[in-house]
Design a protein around this motif. Structure first.
Motif, mmCIF file in Angstrom:
data_model
loop_
_atom_site.group_PDB
_atom_site.id
_atom_site.type_symbol
_atom_site.label_atom_id
_atom_site.label_comp_id
_atom_site.label_asym_id
_atom_site.label_seq_id
_atom_site.Cartn_x
_atom_site.Cartn_y
_atom_site.Cartn_z
ATOM 1 N N LEU A 1 1.028 11.084 6.525
ATOM 2 C CA LEU A 1 0.872 10.326 7.766
ATOM 3 C C LEU A 1 0.328 8.934 7.486
ATOM 4 N N ALA A 2 -0.628 8.832 6.582
ATOM 5 C CA ALA A 2 -1.164 7.519 6.207
ATOM 6 C C ALA A 2 -0.081 6.671 5.535
ATOM 7 N N ALA A 3 0.674 7.272 4.618
ATOM 8 C CA ALA A 3 1.747 6.549 3.929
ATOM 9 C C ALA A 3 2.831 6.125 4.915
ATOM 10 N N ALA A 4 3.106 6.968 5.905
ATOM 11 C CA ALA A 4 4.141 6.650 6.896
ATOM 12 C C ALA A 4 3.760 5.438 7.735
ATOM 13 N N VAL B 1 1.744 7.132 -1.221
ATOM 14 C CA VAL B 1 2.655 8.276 -1.347
ATOM 15 C C VAL B 1 2.271 9.199 -2.490
ATOM 16 N N THR B 2 1.429 8.728 -3.405
ATOM 17 C CA THR B 2 1.012 9.609 -4.499
ATOM 18 C C THR B 2 0.188 10.789 -3.985
ATOM 19 N N VAL B 3 -0.483 10.626 -2.847
ATOM 20 C CA VAL B 3 -1.299 11.723 -2.300
ATOM 21 C C VAL B 3 -0.413 12.885 -1.850
ATOM 22 N N PRO B 4 0.540 12.676 -0.938
ATOM 23 C CA PRO B 4 1.353 13.838 -0.554
ATOM 24 C C PRO B 4 2.221 14.374 -1.694
ATOM 25 N N ILE B 5 2.771 13.487 -2.510
ATOM 26 C CA ILE B 5 3.609 13.979 -3.610
ATOM 27 C C ILE B 5 2.786 14.861 -4.542
ATOM 28 N N GLY B 6 1.635 14.379 -4.954
ATOM 29 C CA GLY B 6 0.785 15.159 -5.855
ATOM 30 C C GLY B 6 0.303 16.446 -5.232
ATOM 31 N N LEU C 1 5.479 -0.274 8.563
ATOM 32 C CA LEU C 1 5.285 -1.730 8.556
ATOM 33 C C LEU C 1 6.196 -2.397 7.534
ATOM 34 N N ASP C 2 6.379 -1.767 6.386
ATOM 35 C CA ASP C 2 7.308 -2.299 5.382
ATOM 36 C C ASP C 2 8.739 -2.291 5.922
ATOM 37 N N LEU C 3 9.105 -1.242 6.638
ATOM 38 C CA LEU C 3 10.444 -1.165 7.216
ATOM 39 C C LEU C 3 10.673 -2.301 8.204
ATOM 40 N N PHE D 1 0.812 -1.217 0.000
ATOM 41 C CA PHE D 1 0.000 0.000 0.000
ATOM 42 C C PHE D 1 0.848 1.270 0.000
ATOM 43 N N HIS D 2 2.049 1.224 0.575
ATOM 44 C CA HIS D 2 2.864 2.431 0.717
ATOM 45 C C HIS D 2 3.084 3.170 -0.610
#
Length: 170
Positions: free
Chosen positions: A72-75, A30-35, A80-82, A25-26
């Motif tokens: 914050l959602a992406a983090a 991340v497209t939300v904050p980047i965009g 979890l991926d980390l 999902f990450h």
């Protein structure tokens, strides 16, 4: 380090929270904050040239807020991926640096949002907040490079080659 380490980093800690195997999902989140943050920079620059810049400055401020919430959602899922990456590896160190830069960027944008809220002038975006956003975007680009390194060089949360081969059968 055993040959098992790359395999461990491909499996999610929680498929429900972080996304299923081979489809995390990450990267989607991340497209939300980047965009939002890139669009806010466009609005910031445009506000410096518009005859009525207030709506652009206001739009930029709220794009920054959307970006912070998205970050914050992406983090959360990125963390979890980390956790799936074996500690002490170059991939883990890259992940820590990626996370640290993203936290700095998110904090900078949150501060920029508060700065803009305190400045209720209806004119163009002031140089200070504009420069803060530009610096945030520059750090975001470095962090994005590191995220790409995690996925494309180290294969974190990427399906293994045997699974990928299914996409190339005729």
């Amino acid at each position: 380090m055993t040959g098992r380490a790359p395999h461990e980093a491909k499996r999610p800690v929680s498929a429900v929270l972080a996304g299923p195997y081979g489809h995390p999902f990450h990267p989607m989140l991340v497209t939300v904050p980047i965009g939002a943050w890139v669009a806010s920079m466009v609005f910031d620059v445009a506000s410096r040239f518009a005859s009525d810049p207030g709506f652009l400055a206001e739009g930029s401020k709220w794009l920054i807020a959307i970006g912070v919430l998205g970050a914050l959602a992406a983090a959360m899922v990125g963390f979890l991926d980390l956790l799936a990456i074996p500690a002490g590896t170059p991939a883990f160190r890259t992940g820590l640096l990626h996370m640290g830069l993203n936290l700095v960027v998110t904090a900078a944008y949150a501060a920029g949002f508060l700065w803009r809220r305190a400045d209720e002038a209806a004119g163009a975006v002031a140089p200070g907040p504009l420069l803060l956003s530009a610096g945030g975007l520059a750090l975001l680009a470095v962090s994005g490079y590191l995220g790409g390194k995690l996925a494309y060089r180290y294969g974190v949360r990427v399906a293994d080659e045997a699974t990928q081969a299914g996409g190339f059968r005729r």
